[in-house]
Design an enzyme around this catalytic site. Structure first.
Site, PDB file in Angstrom:
ATOM      1  N   TYR A 167      -4.606  -3.224   0.991  1.00 55.15           N
ATOM      2  CA  TYR A 167      -4.941  -2.018   1.749  1.00 55.15           C
ATOM      3  C   TYR A 167      -6.397  -2.129   2.216  1.00 55.15           C
ATOM      4  O   TYR A 167      -7.075  -3.120   1.970  1.00 55.15           O
ATOM      5  CB  TYR A 167      -4.681  -0.774   0.900  1.00 55.15           C
ATOM      6  CG  TYR A 167      -3.218  -0.413   0.854  1.00 55.15           C
ATOM      7  CD1 TYR A 167      -2.697   0.601   1.660  1.00 55.15           C
ATOM      8  CD2 TYR A 167      -2.333  -1.102   0.033  1.00 55.15           C
ATOM      9  CE1 TYR A 167      -1.357   0.919   1.639  1.00 55.15           C
ATOM     10  CE2 TYR A 167      -0.976  -0.797   0.001  1.00 55.15           C
ATOM     11  CZ  TYR A 167      -0.494   0.211   0.808  1.00 55.15           C
ATOM     12  OH  TYR A 167       0.843   0.509   0.790  1.00 55.15           O
ATOM     13  N   ARG A 318       7.769   0.711 -12.009  1.00 59.74           N
ATOM     14  CA  ARG A 318       9.215   0.572 -11.835  1.00 59.74           C
ATOM     15  C   ARG A 318      10.020   0.995 -13.063  1.00 59.74           C
ATOM     16  O   ARG A 318      11.090   1.608 -12.895  1.00 59.74           O
ATOM     17  CB  ARG A 318       9.550  -0.868 -11.416  1.00 59.74           C
ATOM     18  CG  ARG A 318       9.090  -1.204 -10.006  1.00 59.74           C
ATOM     19  CD  ARG A 318       9.239  -2.685  -9.683  1.00 59.74           C
ATOM     20  NE  ARG A 318       8.301  -3.500 -10.438  1.00 59.74           N
ATOM     21  CZ  ARG A 318       8.237  -4.838 -10.355  1.00 59.74           C
ATOM     22  NH1 ARG A 318       9.069  -5.481  -9.539  1.00 59.74           N
ATOM     23  NH2 ARG A 318       7.354  -5.517 -11.054  1.00 59.74           N
ATOM     24  N   CYS A 343      13.668  -5.860 -10.213  1.00 58.63           N
ATOM     25  CA  CYS A 343      14.379  -6.435  -9.060  1.00 58.63           C
ATOM     26  C   CYS A 343      13.906  -5.864  -7.727  1.00 58.63           C
ATOM     27  O   CYS A 343      14.258  -6.397  -6.669  1.00 58.63           O
ATOM     28  CB  CYS A 343      15.884  -6.209  -9.213  1.00 58.63           C
ATOM     29  SG  CYS A 343      16.381  -4.469  -9.086  1.00 58.63           S
TER      30      CYS A 343
END
Length: 372
Positions: A167, A318, A343
């Site tokens: 960023y 996650r 994943c």
């Protein structure tokens, strides 16, 4: 469960109830104006219900041209404050603390007129962004400060400056992106100047006692990119300036899937997590807390990282998408590793406008339902 993981810890003057941080994750649940919605508030409140110590919001853009994607939260206008305030109140009601992450996508923005430290293309075949002018650089520093002031007025317990993952601020730090020849390019003190001045502007806006954190790359994992040694130098300088904590991550998009900020590597028991070695070296020279994100999937590993001096807090992303109640389960004594297998399927619903979900978990629940 050992008390060390679920005991109060301080970031500056901010007391949090556990060593676990929800790492900033784009939820894709703001409305078309970038304002918090009830669905977004529900996601953050659910995390607060399940023992997260500090929740760091998905990145909020500080300037319109710095928006990274659709349905991203805004920090550009005072009109966002009432929407934030409601969510902050709900999170606090469940005992958690919450920080707003402040970001600008720079040359990786999804909007027209993309600009970064230098001209570069996001990917082969894509149009190059342009280089920011010195006047625009100073305007963006003020934009970060104004966004931090808004966050504080809404009741957020802290702000985090996003200087990782390619960023804008990461682009300034990295010679991979930054080819400037003025005061904001070249040697590290110049490449880091933007980060230092953004931090100083934010600090001036929120005062000396308000917690300010930063998320930064341990390294970029590309030839000629930001390095571990440079990371330590920048973090030491930020500590001198009054920064309250570092969240250590790594990687930029050109590093590829294996070394990206969201690797698909599922760390097995006994293996090192993504930035473990870099975190150990960084913590050895700092006095402020080091928060480590990336690959932690088991409570025993989390505890080992803290007890062995690698880091002070553990940041999760996650695993908390697949299992928002993960920390409650660990605290209750079920020490089974998270069901998350790294994943990245959870990002598909976000980028397609469905919002925050783990497709694997959705399929599992659907298959477990009795026939109608």
């Amino acid at each position: 469960m050992e008390n060390k993981l679920f005991a109060p810890f301080h970031i500056g003057g901010l007391a949090v109830r556990s060593r676990f941080v929800r790492s900033a994750t784009h939820e894709g649940l703001a409305d078309e104006n970038g304002f918090y919605t009830e669905k977004l508030s529900d996601v953050l409140t659910l995390l607060a219900e399940h023992e997260v110590g500090l929740i760091i919001s998905g990145h909020a853009f500080v300037s319109p041209e710095g928006r990274a994607s659709a349905l991203q939260a805004t920090a550009v206008t005072d009109e966002a404050v009432p929407f934030w305030r409601e969510t902050v109140g709900r999170v606090h009601a469940h005992g958690a603390k919450i920080a707003l992450q402040l970001a600008h996508a720079g040359g990786n923005t999804a909007t027209a007129g993309a600009a970064g430290p230098s001209a570069f293309a996001q990917a082969p075949g894509r149009k190059e962004c342009r280089a920011l002018t010195p006047a625009e650089i100073h305007a963006l520093q003020n934009a970060f400060a104004d966004a931090a002031r808004r966050a504080k007025s809404a009741g957020f317990d802290a702000v985090q400056i996003h200087a990782a993952h390619g960023y804008l601020l990461s682009q300034f730090l990295s010679p991979y992106y930054n080819c400037r020849t003025d005061d904001y390019g070249g040697a590290l003190p110049n490449r880091a100047r933007m980060v230092y001045e953004v931090y100083d502007a934010v600090r001036a806006a929120v005062g000396e006692d308000y917690p300010v954190l930063i998320k930064i790359n341990s390294e970029d994992f590309v030839p000629g990119g930001f390095s571990q040694e440079e990371c330590r130098t920048v973090c030491l300088e930020l500590e001198k300036r009054g920064l309250n904590a570092i969240e250590l991550s790594g990687g930029i998009p050109p590093a590829g899937a294996a070394l990206s900020p969201v690797r698909v590597q599922d760390v097995a028991a006994g293996e090192k997590v993504y930035y473990e070695d870099a975190a150990r070296k960084l913590k050895a020279v700092l006095h402020i807390p080091v928060i480590l994100v990336g690959g932690v999937r088991e409570p025993d590993k989390a505890l080992s990282l803290i007890e062995s001096g690698v880091c002070d807090m553990i940041s999760l992303s996650r695993p908390l998408i697949r299992e928002p109640g993960l920390l409650s389960r660990w605290l209750a004594g079920d020490r089974t590793r998270t069901a998350c297998v790294s994943c990245n399927a959870c990002f598909r619903p976000i980028v397609t406008g469905r919002g925050f979900a783990c497709p694997r978990e959705e399929r599992k629940r659907k298959n477990a339902m009795p026939p109608a």
